[in-house]
Design a protein around this motif. Structure first.
Motif, mmCIF file in Angstrom:
data_model
loop_
_atom_site.group_PDB
_atom_site.id
_atom_site.type_symbol
_atom_site.label_atom_id
_atom_site.label_comp_id
_atom_site.label_asym_id
_atom_site.label_seq_id
_atom_site.Cartn_x
_atom_site.Cartn_y
_atom_site.Cartn_z
ATOM 1 N N ARG A 102 -16.262 -4.752 7.748
ATOM 2 C CA ARG A 102 -15.639 -4.300 6.504
ATOM 3 C C ARG A 102 -14.117 -4.275 6.630
ATOM 4 N NH1 ARG A 102 -19.785 0.698 4.985
ATOM 5 N NH2 ARG A 102 -21.183 -0.523 3.617
ATOM 6 N N THR B 16 -12.828 -7.802 6.738
ATOM 7 C CA THR B 16 -12.918 -8.438 5.424
ATOM 8 C C THR B 16 -11.694 -8.080 4.588
ATOM 9 O OG1 THR B 16 -15.341 -8.518 5.390
ATOM 10 C CG2 THR B 16 -14.223 -8.520 3.259
ATOM 11 N N THR B 17 -11.363 -6.798 4.549
ATOM 12 C CA THR B 17 -10.170 -6.355 3.822
ATOM 13 C C THR B 17 -8.913 -6.963 4.428
ATOM 14 O OG1 THR B 17 -11.254 -4.263 3.251
ATOM 15 C CG2 THR B 17 -8.855 -4.330 3.082
ATOM 16 N N HIS B 18 -8.880 -6.997 5.750
ATOM 17 C CA HIS B 18 -7.732 -7.542 6.474
ATOM 18 C C HIS B 18 -7.538 -9.019 6.135
ATOM 19 C CE1 HIS B 18 -5.087 -8.259 9.984
ATOM 20 N NE2 HIS B 18 -4.914 -6.951 9.958
ATOM 21 N N LYS C 6 0.836 -1.189 0.000
ATOM 22 C CA LYS C 6 0.000 0.000 0.000
ATOM 23 C C LYS C 6 0.875 1.244 0.000
ATOM 24 C CE LYS C 6 -3.706 -0.130 2.551
ATOM 25 N NZ LYS C 6 -4.634 -0.277 3.690
ATOM 26 N N GLU D 88 -8.808 4.793 9.963
ATOM 27 C CA GLU D 88 -9.844 3.753 9.999
ATOM 28 C C GLU D 88 -9.960 3.156 11.402
ATOM 29 O OE1 GLU D 88 -9.693 2.090 5.407
ATOM 30 O OE2 GLU D 88 -8.228 1.358 6.869
ATOM 31 N N GLY E 265 -4.173 -5.210 3.268
ATOM 32 C CA GLY E 265 -5.260 -5.526 4.189
ATOM 33 C C GLY E 265 -5.236 -4.761 5.496
ATOM 34 N N ARG F 208 -8.582 -10.633 3.478
ATOM 35 C CA ARG F 208 -8.194 -10.819 2.082
ATOM 36 C C ARG F 208 -6.686 -10.667 1.920
ATOM 37 N NH1 ARG F 208 -13.136 -7.245 -0.556
ATOM 38 N NH2 ARG F 208 -14.725 -8.907 -0.512
#
Length: 223
Positions: free
Chosen positions: A169, A172-174, A138, A151, A145, A176
């Protein structure tokens, strides 16, 4: 408890059993005695993973990745009274804290630092091997993730359904990002027990992703 969550927990328990057994065997092999019984994976200096190996890189990065998941899970636990979300948060915090301890324990066993050098390329253990599934770093320097400070602050300020949705949410990103990393170790790591643990993480987190999608749908929200 849902069938998908039972499946996730079963996969994690299997991986943990395999991993614990490997650590016990390795410690026994390092003690004085018959070297012929030593584990070939980590029983000698020549077979101990190198500091820049996939084994070491995954252990360091996933330990840090897991730490944030544990922290977010504890935050949402105090921000909602919903039984399903609190149970999920407890399961994630408990499982990933235990796995983090194993990963750091392996680094100790191998005599390797727990933190990558500041100038080391992010996720080098995946990207430098040409692994097709290597996630892109990133722009803010966080691993794939990982939630940003903003956030995390928003999650800490939320309550009730809003906190549940934000947590689901973010997690979920974490997950993935964690699945991509674990798939990388399952293919690239050389220590059998670590590969087994990584595959267990893939199976469990994919199942939890399905569960979180259902929980978000129940709340009228998307991942």
């Amino acid at each position: 408890m849902s069938r998908s969550l039972w499946g996730a927990l079963g996969a994690v328990v299997f991986a943990l059993v395999v991993a614990v057994g490997a650590v016990v065997v390795t410690r026994a092999a390092s003690a004085p005695g018959d070297a012929s019984d030593a584990s070939p994976a980590v029983s000698s200096k020549s077979s101990t993973p190198a500091g820049n190996s996939a084994d070491a890189g995954f252990a360091r990065d996933m330990a840090a990745h897991h730490q944030q998941a544990v922290e977010m899970s504890f935050v949402v636990r105090d921000r909602t009274k919903d039984t399903d979300v609190r149970r999920l948060a407890y399961d994630i915090a408990n499982t990933q804290a235990n796995q983090r301890g194993m990963l750091l324990g392996w680094l100790d066993l191998w005599g390797l630092p727990k933190i990558s050098p500041p100038d080391a390329p992010q996720m080098a253990w995946m990207g430098h091997t040409g692994h097709e599934g290597a996630p892109e770093p990133k722009e803010d320097g966080l691993m794939p993730g990982m939630a940003t400070r903003a956030e995390l602050a928003a999650l800490g300020a939320a309550n009730g359904r809003q906190a549940e949705i934000q947590y689901l949410r973010l997690m979920t990103t974490h997950h993935r990002g964690g699945v991509a990393m674990s798939q990388g170790c399952a293919k690239l790591c050389t220590v059998p027990a670590e590969r087994a643990l990584a595959q267990g993480m893939v199976d469990a987190q994919q199942s939890e992703l399905d569960l979180m999608a259902d929980l978000l749908k129940e709340r009228g929200a998307r991942p």
